[in-house]
Structure formats: C-alpha cells, structure tokens
Design a protein around this motif. Structure first.
Motif, PDB file in Angstrom:
ATOM      1  N   VAL A 242     -11.782   9.633 -13.869  1.00 52.46           N
ATOM      2  CA  VAL A 242     -10.587  10.481 -13.916  1.00 52.46           C
ATOM      3  C   VAL A 242     -10.707  11.335 -15.173  1.00 52.46           C
ATOM      4  O   VAL A 242     -10.644  10.825 -16.295  1.00 52.46           O
ATOM      5  CB  VAL A 242      -9.286   9.654 -13.953  1.00 52.46           C
TER       6      VAL A 242
ATOM      7  N   ILE B 247      -1.264  15.217 -11.993  1.00 50.87           N
ATOM      8  CA  ILE B 247      -2.576  15.079 -11.347  1.00 50.87           C
ATOM      9  C   ILE B 247      -2.760  16.191 -10.323  1.00 50.87           C
ATOM     10  O   ILE B 247      -1.887  16.422  -9.482  1.00 50.87           O
ATOM     11  CB  ILE B 247      -2.699  13.722 -10.626  1.00 50.87           C
TER      12      ILE B 247
ATOM     13  N   LEU C  72      -4.807  17.506  -6.987  1.00 50.10           N
ATOM     14  CA  LEU C  72      -5.441  16.819  -5.868  1.00 50.10           C
ATOM     15  C   LEU C  72      -5.589  17.770  -4.694  1.00 50.10           C
ATOM     16  O   LEU C  72      -4.612  18.395  -4.273  1.00 50.10           O
ATOM     17  CB  LEU C  72      -4.598  15.607  -5.448  1.00 50.10           C
TER      18      LEU C  72
ATOM     19  N   ALA D 129      -8.298  12.574  -1.773  1.00 47.59           N
ATOM     20  CA  ALA D 129      -7.220  11.585  -1.736  1.00 47.59           C
ATOM     21  C   ALA D 129      -7.780  10.195  -1.460  1.00 47.59           C
ATOM     22  O   ALA D 129      -7.257   9.190  -1.956  1.00 47.59           O
ATOM     23  CB  ALA D 129      -6.195  11.965  -0.672  1.00 47.59           C
TER      24      ALA D 129
ATOM     25  N   TRP E 222      -8.490   8.108  -4.529  1.00 44.38           N
ATOM     26  CA  TRP E 222      -7.330   7.415  -5.097  1.00 44.38           C
ATOM     27  C   TRP E 222      -7.013   6.152  -4.299  1.00 44.38           C
ATOM     28  O   TRP E 222      -6.741   5.096  -4.868  1.00 44.38           O
ATOM     29  CB  TRP E 222      -6.123   8.351  -5.162  1.00 44.38           C
ATOM     30  N   TYR E 223      -7.037   6.284  -2.971  1.00 44.62           N
ATOM     31  CA  TYR E 223      -6.772   5.104  -2.150  1.00 44.62           C
ATOM     32  C   TYR E 223      -7.822   4.027  -2.383  1.00 44.62           C
ATOM     33  O   TYR E 223      -7.502   2.838  -2.536  1.00 44.62           O
ATOM     34  CB  TYR E 223      -6.716   5.475  -0.659  1.00 44.62           C
TER      35      TYR E 223
ATOM     36  N   TYR F  55      -9.703   3.420  -4.990  1.00 43.88           N
ATOM     37  CA  TYR F  55      -9.562   2.751  -6.286  1.00 43.88           C
ATOM     38  C   TYR F  55      -8.384   1.772  -6.282  1.00 43.88           C
ATOM     39  O   TYR F  55      -8.484   0.652  -6.809  1.00 43.88           O
ATOM     40  CB  TYR F  55      -9.389   3.777  -7.402  1.00 43.88           C
ATOM     41  N   LEU F  56      -7.275   2.174  -5.693  1.00 42.97           N
ATOM     42  CA  LEU F  56      -6.120   1.269  -5.622  1.00 42.97           C
ATOM     43  C   LEU F  56      -6.482   0.012  -4.826  1.00 42.97           C
ATOM     44  O   LEU F  56      -6.141  -1.110  -5.219  1.00 42.97           O
ATOM     45  CB  LEU F  56      -4.935   1.986  -4.985  1.00 42.97           C
TER      46      LEU F  56
ATOM     47  N   ALA G  96      -0.154   3.985  -3.154  1.00 42.26           N
ATOM     48  CA  ALA G  96      -0.467   5.407  -3.058  1.00 42.26           C
ATOM     49  C   ALA G  96       0.792   6.211  -2.769  1.00 42.26           C
ATOM     50  O   ALA G  96       1.036   7.248  -3.400  1.00 42.26           O
ATOM     51  CB  ALA G  96      -1.510   5.637  -1.974  1.00 42.26           C
TER      52      ALA G  96
ATOM     53  N   PHE H  83       1.265  13.761  -8.035  1.00 48.19           N
ATOM     54  CA  PHE H  83       0.302  14.786  -7.635  1.00 48.19           C
ATOM     55  C   PHE H  83       0.952  16.162  -7.566  1.00 48.19           C
ATOM     56  O   PHE H  83       2.160  16.292  -7.392  1.00 48.19           O
ATOM     57  CB  PHE H  83      -0.309  14.412  -6.281  1.00 48.19           C
TER      58      PHE H  83
ATOM     59  N   ALA I  47      -9.270  13.445 -10.657  1.00 41.67           N
ATOM     60  CA  ALA I  47     -10.259  12.421 -10.303  1.00 41.67           C
ATOM     61  C   ALA I  47     -11.300  13.044  -9.388  1.00 41.67           C
ATOM     62  O   ALA I  47     -10.979  13.484  -8.284  1.00 41.67           O
ATOM     63  CB  ALA I  47      -9.585  11.239  -9.610  1.00 41.67           C
TER      64      ALA I  47
ATOM     65  N   PHE J  89     -10.657   4.283 -13.832  1.00 35.76           N
ATOM     66  CA  PHE J  89      -9.417   4.022 -13.105  1.00 35.76           C
ATOM     67  C   PHE J  89      -8.823   2.704 -13.587  1.00 35.76           C
ATOM     68  O   PHE J  89      -9.524   1.696 -13.683  1.00 35.76           O
ATOM     69  CB  PHE J  89      -9.672   3.964 -11.605  1.00 35.76           C
TER      70      PHE J  89
END
Length: 450
Positions: free
Chosen positions: A175, A211, A213, A221, A224-225, A227-228, A259, A268, A293, A321
């Motif tokens: 990031v 952020i 995106l 996107a 991000w999903y 990494y979560l 998310a 975002f 990111a 992250f």
C-alpha cells in the motif's frame, strides 16, 4: 489438460533468491556470468541477420505516460534487436491493461493473435493453451534460457508438462502512501485494520480522499478483498479455497463484510466503481488521494521514472497491509506472484524468429529492468554491486522476510470463475450485493469448474 498453479513454497524460494542477491557479496564469476548472458543474447539475435525480410507483430500493455519506464525499456530492447537483425522489424501495438485483455480475446476468436504478446499465468491462460494458440517454449528453457530464470517463476505458465509463456516480472502488492499528507494530519502507517479505519476517519474529517481505487477494472478491488481474507483466515486459505472449489470458509464471508464496512466508511474515492485503474492511479500521482494499493510494477513511478518529479517521488512511502484483530494472517504474507509472461502465437508464420526475439527480450529485460526501471525481473540478477533506490531495496528485503505470496485470485481461477470474481468483487465494493450473496456466487462459480 491439467493446469499447474505456482506452488507457494517454490515461488517464495524464487523471491528469496532475488532478494538475497541484493545483500550478498559478488562472487568471483559475476562478471563472467554477465558477459556470458550478454553473449548468449547476442547469439540469439544474430541468427537472422541478413535473412529474409520479416515483420513480427507484438502487443504489450505498457503505454507511455502511465508506465513510461517499462515503455522506454521495451522500445530500447526492440531497437537493439532490430539493429542486430536488420531484416527483422518489430511492429508494436500498445494498449492499457483492460483494453489489452479485451483485444487478446477478440484476436484469439479469429486466430489472429500477434506473433508475440504478453499473457497472465495460470487460469487466465487456460483457453489459449487448450485452444492450441500458444507455442510451447520448452526449447528456449533448455537452450538459450537454460538456468536463466529464478527457480519457480515459470511453473505458473506450465500446462501438461509444457511451458507456454515466459515471465518477465515478479510482483507483490504494497500500500503506497503520501508521506506529506500523513504528516500533515499526524498519521503513521497502520499496524492493524483498526488503525487503518482511524486513518480513514481522520482523512475524511479533513476532506481528504483516503484511498484511490479503480473499481471499474475489478482486480484492484480484489487486492483489498484478498488481503482482508488472508489476514482473517491465514496464509493458505485462499489457495485452498480455489484448489478445493469451496468458497465457504467463514473468514471469506467476514472479509466481504469488512470490505463493505470500509466502503460505508468512505475509505475509497467517491465513484470508485466508475474509475479505471489508470484513472485511480492519476489521483494518487496528483496527490488527490493519500493511499493506493497496487503491484510493485508501480515502483518505477516512485523511484526511477524520468518524467515523474523527484519532489513527488520523495513523498511516497509504502506499508504492508495491516493485521486484523483475532486473525490468523501476518503482515509478512503478501498478495502477488509472477507478472505477465511472453507468448509466441502457434499460428505465427515466423514461430522460430519470434522465439529468438522472445529469448533476446527476456535476457535484455533482466539486464536492464533493475537499474533502468526499478522492476523486479523473473530472471536471475546479481544486484550486490548495484546502487538501487531505497524503496526498491526495501521491497526486496520485504520479500526476504515473506512467509507467503498468494497468487492473485483472478489469475488462479479458471476463466469462468475468474470472470465471476471480478464481477462480484465490483458488486461487493459497489454495495450492489450482500456479503452473503458475494460468497454464494463465488462458491457456485468455483464448483462449476469453468
């Protein structure tokens, strides 16, 4: 045809090899190896000098401006090849990422692929390999390019025991953040997801976009999903979900909920799902958003790109992250993998000449990418005697500490499931579906095995 997905341990070993070279002492054969590599590249090129006039069509995805360092490097490599082979002309077509993918599909439908182009690994390649559209490259791996690649980097391009493309890059997804914006509001890089949410709140309170995106393209996107999900469920969960065709792990659902919580917090940029990645990137480059990111293919813009002001480069840092309270993942687990790889069209009228060019290109890219573009190549490079930008060195060191690098979901999955993933992650970040609907559709797509 059985699909080989890059084994995590093998990829990690590959990344470790590149990273370790950065801090090692040059061995006595370093200069000889470099000379041999240059000589072999020269030999690969010289075979066609003075022969019949040939034009090779090449497509790539590094437009000047948005990826100027890579664009410049491609032009220079082509010029070198044409100089060494005056009978060969390389005619290029350059498209941005999503246009490139679309045109590749259109051209493949009419058996009109360029002689040479770039492809993504694993699931993305399935229809092209199964359709007999890519020529096998194993003769190069056993010839000019023998032992040139970092161990483990070609496996994601292998199907049924044959290799159909050759990677040029390795990438992970940090990031990036604007240090000046953070300093202005007394912010420090987040260690936990709660820290990140507090940063988002502070920036929103001060009318700063937290952020940027490019949700229109879907895959940004997905970073991000992913990494979560990884931070919640641990480093092997996503790979197991794809391999087992089962997207029902509770951590996958919780990641979808987290998310959407970020979306509801206005983490975002407004209208993210209407922005392409290039449009979202422009906001960061113009200092209109605090965080971005994206893969390490962006590092040249923050280190070596001549057309980016040094004052801006000095403002950019990165962070890993953050962790999630109660989660099983680590900050040393990354989303990433080998980048795009070169293919040769099976239907090319000049397959052998195209392969010679690919061999030359791969070796020259490996020689120049680190010093000229700040790009991590897939071929072996002794960086011990090179003066590298701090961010580049730091990221190599991060790779040295990495526990796991998880290959991008849309690349791991077969085309049908990948398309569903892109559509559903867009819908998730656009609040057009519930987290439960997101999981149900993705699970169904994986089980369909298409």
């Amino acid at each position: 045809m059985k699909r080989n997905v890059l084994a995590t341990s093998t990829l990690l070993a590959a990344l470790l090899l590149v990273a370790t070279a950065c801090g090692s002492t040059a061995d006595n054969n370093g200069s000889n190896n470099s000379g041999n590599q240059a000589a072999e590249a020269e030999n690969a090129a010289s075979g066609s000098a003075g022969g019949e006039k040939i034009t090779l069509k090449m497509m790539h995805l590094w437009p000047d401006g948005s990826n100027s360092a890579q664009n410049k490097m491609v032009k220079e490599i082509i010029q070198e090849y044409e100089d060494a082979n005056p009978n060969v002309t390389i005619a290029t077509e350059v498209l941005e990422n999503e246009q490139y993918k679309s045109k590749l599909k259109v051209l493949s439908a009419s058996n009109a692929l360029p002689d040479v182009g770039f492809t993504w690994a694993a699931g993305f390649m399935d229809p092209y390999v199964n359709g007999n559209m890519f020529a096998p490259m194993d003769d190069l791996l056993q010839g000019d390019l023998k032992d040139k690649f970092v161990a483990g980097t070609t496996e994601a391009y292998a199907f049924g025991g044959k290799t159909y493309a050759l990677p040029v890059e390795l990438n992970i997804v940090p990031v990036y953040y604007n240090k000046d914006i953070f300093a202005k509001y007394n912010l420090t890089p987040p260690q936990t997801l709660d820290d990140l949410k507090n940063i988002v709140k502070t920036l929103n309170d001060n009318k700063v976009t937290p952020i940027t995106l490019g949700g229109k393209d879907g895959w940004p996107a997905s970073f991000w999903y992913m990494y979560l999900a990884e931070r919640l469920g641990g480093k092997d969960m996503l790979d197991k979900a794809v391999a087992g065709k089962d997207f029902s792990d509770p951590a996958l659902l919780e990641a979808a909920k987290q998310a959407q919580e970020l979306v509801k917090m206005n983490a975002f940029v407004k209208g993210a799902n209407g922005l392409s990645n290039d449009e979202a990137k422009a906001l960061f480059m113009n200092e209109q958003a605090a965080m971005f990111a994206m893969g390490t293919w962006e590092v040249p813009n923050y280190t070596t790109a001549a057309d980016v002001p040094q004052a801006f480069k000095d403002k950019i840092g990165y962070f890993k992250f953050p962790t999630v309270a109660g989660g099983q993942g680590s900050v040393d687990d990354w989303v990433g993998g080998p980048g795009v790889g070169l293919f040769v069209s099976q239907n090319s009228k000049h397959v052998e000449e195209a392969k010679k060019f690919v061999s030359f290109f791969v070796q020259k890219w490996g020689e120049h990418s680190v010093t000229d573009a700040g790009v991590i190549p897939a071929t072996k490079v002794d960086t011990s005697t090179l003066k590298l930008p701090a961010m580049f060195t730091d990221l190599l060191n991060e790779l040295n500490k990495a526990n796991k690098v998880t290959l991008y979901l849309d690349t791991q999955m077969k085309p049908g499931a990948s398309s569903t993933h892109i559509n559903m992650v867009q819908a998730l970040f656009g609040s057009a579906v519930t987290p439960e609907e997101f999981i149900k559709k993705q699970d169904e797509a994986l089980k369909a095995d298409k």
